[in-house]
Design a protein around this motif. Structure first.
Motif, PDB file in Angstrom:
ATOM      1  N   ALA A 184     -12.921  -3.968 -43.875  1.00 53.24           N
ATOM      2  CA  ALA A 184     -13.582  -3.611 -42.625  1.00 53.24           C
ATOM      3  C   ALA A 184     -12.651  -2.702 -41.828  1.00 53.24           C
ATOM      4  N   HIS A 185     -13.087  -1.480 -41.579  1.00 52.56           N
ATOM      5  CA  HIS A 185     -12.302  -0.510 -40.821  1.00 52.56           C
ATOM      6  C   HIS A 185     -13.091  -0.063 -39.601  1.00 52.56           C
ATOM      7  N   THR A 186     -12.410   0.134 -38.487  1.00 55.11           N
ATOM      8  CA  THR A 186     -13.057   0.542 -37.249  1.00 55.11           C
ATOM      9  C   THR A 186     -12.272   1.671 -36.598  1.00 55.11           C
ATOM     10  N   LYS A 187     -12.999   2.666 -36.099  1.00 59.31           N
ATOM     11  CA  LYS A 187     -12.326   3.749 -35.381  1.00 59.31           C
ATOM     12  C   LYS A 187     -13.295   4.418 -34.431  1.00 59.31           C
ATOM     13  N   LYS A 188     -12.763   4.871 -33.299  1.00 62.10           N
ATOM     14  CA  LYS A 188     -13.570   5.601 -32.322  1.00 62.10           C
ATOM     15  C   LYS A 188     -13.338   7.093 -32.490  1.00 62.10           C
ATOM     16  N   PHE A 189     -14.444   7.847 -32.647  1.00 57.97           N
ATOM     17  CA  PHE A 189     -14.417   9.293 -32.759  1.00 57.97           C
ATOM     18  C   PHE A 189     -15.126   9.898 -31.549  1.00 57.97           C
ATOM     19  N   PRO A 190     -15.015  11.211 -31.345  1.00 63.47           N
ATOM     20  CA  PRO A 190     -15.762  11.833 -30.245  1.00 63.47           C
ATOM     21  C   PRO A 190     -17.261  11.546 -30.305  1.00 63.47           C
ATOM     22  N   GLY A 191     -17.789  11.368 -31.515  1.00 64.25           N
ATOM     23  CA  GLY A 191     -19.211  11.086 -31.677  1.00 64.25           C
ATOM     24  C   GLY A 191     -19.577   9.626 -31.546  1.00 64.25           C
ATOM     25  N   GLY A 192     -18.613   8.749 -31.358  1.00 68.76           N
ATOM     26  CA  GLY A 192     -18.906   7.328 -31.182  1.00 68.76           C
ATOM     27  C   GLY A 192     -18.030   6.427 -32.030  1.00 68.76           C
ATOM     28  N   LEU A 193     -18.250   5.139 -31.865  1.00 67.34           N
ATOM     29  CA  LEU A 193     -17.494   4.114 -32.594  1.00 67.34           C
ATOM     30  C   LEU A 193     -18.178   3.809 -33.919  1.00 67.34           C
ATOM     31  N   ILE A 194     -17.397   3.715 -35.004  1.00 62.57           N
ATOM     32  CA  ILE A 194     -17.956   3.359 -36.312  1.00 62.57           C
ATOM     33  C   ILE A 194     -17.186   2.179 -36.888  1.00 62.57           C
ATOM     34  N   ASP A 195     -17.949   1.167 -37.326  1.00 60.95           N
ATOM     35  CA  ASP A 195     -17.417   0.070 -38.138  1.00 60.95           C
ATOM     36  C   ASP A 195     -17.925   0.288 -39.558  1.00 60.95           C
ATOM     37  N   VAL A 196     -17.034   0.271 -40.541  1.00 58.73           N
ATOM     38  CA  VAL A 196     -17.467   0.367 -41.930  1.00 58.73           C
ATOM     39  C   VAL A 196     -17.026  -0.895 -42.668  1.00 58.73           C
ATOM     40  N   HIS A 197     -17.944  -1.488 -43.404  1.00 57.53           N
ATOM     41  CA  HIS A 197     -17.679  -2.691 -44.197  1.00 57.53           C
ATOM     42  C   HIS A 197     -18.063  -2.388 -45.638  1.00 57.53           C
ATOM     43  N   PHE A 198     -17.232  -2.844 -46.576  1.00 56.39           N
ATOM     44  CA  PHE A 198     -17.571  -2.637 -47.981  1.00 56.39           C
ATOM     45  C   PHE A 198     -16.754  -3.576 -48.868  1.00 56.39           C
ATOM     46  N   ASP A 199     -17.272  -3.787 -50.066  1.00 63.07           N
ATOM     47  CA  ASP A 199     -16.533  -4.475 -51.119  1.00 63.07           C
ATOM     48  C   ASP A 199     -15.937  -3.416 -52.034  1.00 63.07           C
ATOM     49  N   LEU A 200     -14.823  -3.755 -52.618  1.00 61.03           N
ATOM     50  CA  LEU A 200     -14.190  -2.867 -53.594  1.00 61.03           C
ATOM     51  C   LEU A 200     -14.229  -3.578 -54.940  1.00 61.03           C
ATOM     52  N   ILE A 201     -15.059  -3.076 -55.863  1.00 63.49           N
ATOM     53  CA  ILE A 201     -15.230  -3.680 -57.182  1.00 63.49           C
ATOM     54  C   ILE A 201     -14.905  -2.635 -58.230  1.00 63.49           C
ATOM     55  N   ASN A 202     -13.939  -2.964 -59.069  1.00 63.50           N
ATOM     56  CA  ASN A 202     -13.487  -2.018 -60.092  1.00 63.50           C
ATOM     57  C   ASN A 202     -13.102  -0.669 -59.487  1.00 63.50           C
ATOM     58  N   ALA A 203     -12.412  -0.741 -58.347  1.00 60.32           N
ATOM     59  CA  ALA A 203     -11.907   0.453 -57.642  1.00 60.32           C
ATOM     60  C   ALA A 203     -13.026   1.357 -57.145  1.00 60.32           C
ATOM     61  N   SER A 204     -14.243   0.814 -56.987  1.00 61.75           N
ATOM     62  CA  SER A 204     -15.373   1.595 -56.477  1.00 61.75           C
ATOM     63  C   SER A 204     -15.995   0.907 -55.269  1.00 61.75           C
ATOM     64  N   LEU A 205     -16.599   1.697 -54.398  1.00 61.32           N
ATOM     65  CA  LEU A 205     -17.229   1.171 -53.190  1.00 61.32           C
ATOM     66  C   LEU A 205     -18.552   0.496 -53.527  1.00 61.32           C
ATOM     67  N   CYS A 206     -18.752  -0.703 -52.985  1.00 60.31           N
ATOM     68  CA  CYS A 206     -20.005  -1.433 -53.162  1.00 60.31           C
ATOM     69  C   CYS A 206     -20.400  -2.073 -51.828  1.00 60.31           C
ATOM     70  N   ASN A 207     -21.695  -2.276 -51.657  1.00 62.96           N
ATOM     71  CA  ASN A 207     -22.220  -2.940 -50.463  1.00 62.96           C
ATOM     72  C   ASN A 207     -21.712  -2.286 -49.181  1.00 62.96           C
ATOM     73  N   VAL A 208     -21.780  -0.970 -49.138  1.00 58.57           N
ATOM     74  CA  VAL A 208     -21.285  -0.231 -47.982  1.00 58.57           C
ATOM     75  C   VAL A 208     -22.259  -0.393 -46.812  1.00 58.57           C
TER      76      VAL A 208
END
Length: 346
Positions: free
Chosen positions: A250-274
């Motif tokens: 879970a990563h969170t950051k505020k940009f000029p366009g707004g706040l974004i929270d991103v959540h994901f699983d890492l399975i076999n070095a690939s993004l899943c359930n983003v």
């Protein structure tokens, strides 16, 4: 423009009403209503990160997700809500993500009462640095929904307790509490006025300054269709909460366009359930962006390649592909990335 003065205080019904007139009509509308005590989530937000669920349950507050972007707001009967539904005509100043054409009539009405209101930041109306109104938008089939809150005599203790403070949103600001940043319009009036008088004044002022204004009363057919949409969507757990993110990262950051929270699983070095959450604006469904990222290798080049297939501004306005890549990778060196990273545009 047709002016609708809505008597309902049911938040599910009232937000279904917006969607109904946005999608089922070609006419243009101004709508005014109040909601019973509730929390309204932005379309892209994570309910569990934004609200104090224990407080909401204990006080019987409704939770309703809007179809617009932006942040979470508290409503009670001391708050007035307004909405414009217009056609996004070519050459018109009323375009998606432009807030001034919609907030200026409200600001003019407030100034006529001696309230020195102004549009500040991305989407707020403030008085003396205090927020009295937050605004958000949605666009579909060349039509725009712009709506906003008007804090008139809201219960500030409920407002502060129901919403969680997100520290990322207030970087560089001394005041971080919700209640410390907002104010009620009634506190700035030279002459006392209750919310019912304010409601009557507002719609009369706006209609007087609109040469094409005409009142509109909901028909029985309108009420039936809106009620069905409310029960099918806005009153459901699936729409308002959905499945909470059960993510390894879970990563969170505020940009000029707004706040974004991103959540994901890492399975076999690939993004899943983003999943992407936040108070950013976008005219396209964020689910398509999430699905585009599914299966990407956890490295800058692979993530950037996936994002290059989309116009990111359609999903996260004023946020670039490079910024999204860095958020997903937490700006840490990844295999294949390192010093070879390049900004990839919007």
């Amino acid at each position: 423009m047709r002016y609708i003065n809505v008597e309902s205080t049911d938040p599910a019904f009232n937000h279904a009403l917006e969607e109904y007139f946005l999608k089922e009509s070609d006419a243009e509308y101004f709508i005014l209503w109040r909601n019973a005590s509730c929390v309204l989530l932005g379309k892209n937000q994570n309910a569990y990160a934004e609200i104090d669920l224990e407080y909401v349950r204990r006080h019987g507050l409704s939770v309703v997700r809007r179809i617009t972007g932006g942040g979470t707001v508290f409503n009670d009967l001391g708050n007035m809500n307004f909405a414009y539904i217009v056609n996004d005509d070519a050459g018109s100043k009323r375009v998606f993500s432009s807030f001034e054409p919609f907030t200026q009539p409200i600001i003019s009405a407030l100034r006529f009462l001696g309230v020195n209101a102004e549009l500040t930041g991305r989407n707020d109306i403030t008085v003396s640095g205090k927020k009295i109104s937050g605004n958000a938008q949605a666009r579909t089939h060349h039509r725009i929904l712009h709506h906003g809150t008007l804090l008139f005599s809201a219960n500030m203790s409920d407002l502060s307790a129901a919403l969680k403070t997100r520290p990322e949103k207030f970087q560089g600001k001394a005041v971080k509490s919700v209640s410390g940043r907002v104010a009620n319009i009634c506190d700035f009036l030279a002459e006392p006025m209750d919310i019912h008088s304010f409601r009557s004044y507002l719609i009369e002022y706006l209609m007087e300054h609109d040469s094409n204004s005409m009142p509109y009363v909901l028909t029985g057919h309108d009420e039936e269709q809106i009620g069905r949409l409310a029960q099918r969507k806005y009153a459901t757990w699936e729409w308002n909460f959905g499945k909470s993110p059960d993510s390894e990262f879970a990563h969170t950051k505020k940009f000029p366009g707004g706040l974004i929270d991103v959540h994901f699983d890492l399975i076999n070095a690939s993004l899943c359930n983003v999943r992407l959450w936040g108070d950013f604006f976008g005219q396209e469904d964020i689910v398509k962006l999430e699905k585009t990222l599914e299966g990407a290798r956890y490295e800058y080049a692979s993530v950037a390649k996936r994002l290059n297939t989309l116009d990111i501004n359609d999903y996260c306005a004023n946020i670039t592909r490079g910024q999204l890549c860095e958020l997903l990778l937490d700006d840490s060196p990844q295999a294949g990335g390192g010093s070879d990273r390049k900004e990839t545009g919007n």
